[in-house]
Design a protein around this motif. Structure first.
Motif, short mmCIF file in Angstrom:
data_model
loop_
_atom_site.label_atom_id
_atom_site.label_comp_id
_atom_site.label_asym_id
_atom_site.label_seq_id
_atom_site.Cartn_x
_atom_site.Cartn_y
_atom_site.Cartn_z
N VAL A 76 -6.68 0.19 -3.35
CA VAL A 76 -5.44 -0.53 -4.19
C VAL A 76 -4.85 -1.85 -3.65
O VAL A 76 -4.45 -1.94 -2.48
N SER A 77 -5.83 -2.86 -4.05
CA SER A 77 -5.43 -4.29 -3.53
C SER A 77 -5.94 -5.35 -4.48
O SER A 77 -6.58 -4.94 -5.51
N GLU A 78 -5.43 -6.25 -4.19
CA GLU A 78 -5.86 -7.60 -5.25
C GLU A 78 -7.36 -7.92 -4.99
O GLU A 78 -7.82 -8.15 -6.19
N ALA A 79 -7.92 -7.83 -3.98
CA ALA A 79 -9.12 -8.18 -3.96
C ALA A 79 -10.09 -7.24 -4.49
O ALA A 79 -11.22 -7.49 -5.31
N VAL A 80 -9.73 -5.96 -4.43
CA VAL A 80 -10.52 -4.90 -5.25
C VAL A 80 -10.36 -4.92 -6.80
O VAL A 80 -11.37 -4.87 -7.51
N ALA A 81 -9.01 -5.29 -7.37
CA ALA A 81 -8.83 -5.33 -8.69
C ALA A 81 -9.66 -6.47 -9.13
O ALA A 81 -10.36 -6.49 -10.33
N ARG A 82 -9.83 -7.75 -8.33
CA ARG A 82 -10.63 -8.82 -8.96
C ARG A 82 -12.09 -8.58 -8.83
O ARG A 82 -12.52 -8.77 -9.92
#
Length: 170
Positions: A76-82
């Motif tokens: 649950v993070s910006e990097a993983v979403a991207r």
């Protein structure tokens, strides 16, 4: 439900008009975005495919999200979403892909990543990847957080699709 349906209809019409194909990469929504889109007759003209990558292993195997990224940043993070949105594009024929990863609850939250925290990304085949973060009220409950997340994702796709030029005649 009507808002979710109306957003899905709006997005599909926009994508059909522009010749844009869509993919989804979903974790906490568990395929709810893809379901909302495919509930609409004729959705196959714009919806290309969906990935439900609930586990970290699925994110790695189906979307090529690096294990080290998940280990360092957390699922649950910006990097993983991207990375999820970009992976959905890499593993599809879509022009736009949305990803959703979050903590829908009722448990699983931490002080740093509480219940209701959701990260969204939209990747464009020939453009940048955008990100949004939302913190939904845990009192919405699991179902409410998932529904609101699907609406945010559809709105994010609509806003991005509006900026795209239509397909050029070949």
């Amino acid at each position: 439900m009507r808002d979710l349906e109306s957003k899905a209809i709006e997005l599909l019409a926009l994508c059909k008009d522009k010749g844009v194909r869509l993919a989804t990469a979903e974790s906490c929504t568990g395929g709810g975005i893809a379901a909302a889109l495919t509930d609409i007759p004729g959705s196959s003209a714009a919806f290309e495919r969906g990935f439900v990558t609930y586990s970290n292993e699925a994110k790695e195997e189906l979307l090529s999200v690096p294990k080290t990224l998940i280990d360092v940043e957390g699922a649950v993070s910006e990097a993983v979403a991207r990375a999820m949105a970009e992976g959905a594009l890499a593993h599809s024929h879509a022009d736009l892909a949305v990803s959703v990863t979050g903590v829908a609850g009722p448990d699983g939250g931490t002080e740093a990543k509480p219940v209701g925290l959701v990260h969204f990304a939209v990747a464009q085949r020939h453009g940048a990847t955008g990100h949004r973060e939302r913190r939904f009220d845990p009192l919405l409950g699991r179902e409410g957080i998932r529904r609101e997340s699907a609406i945010v994702a559809l709105n994010f796709l609509i806003e991005t699709a509006r900026t795209l030029p239509g397909r050029q005649a070949e």
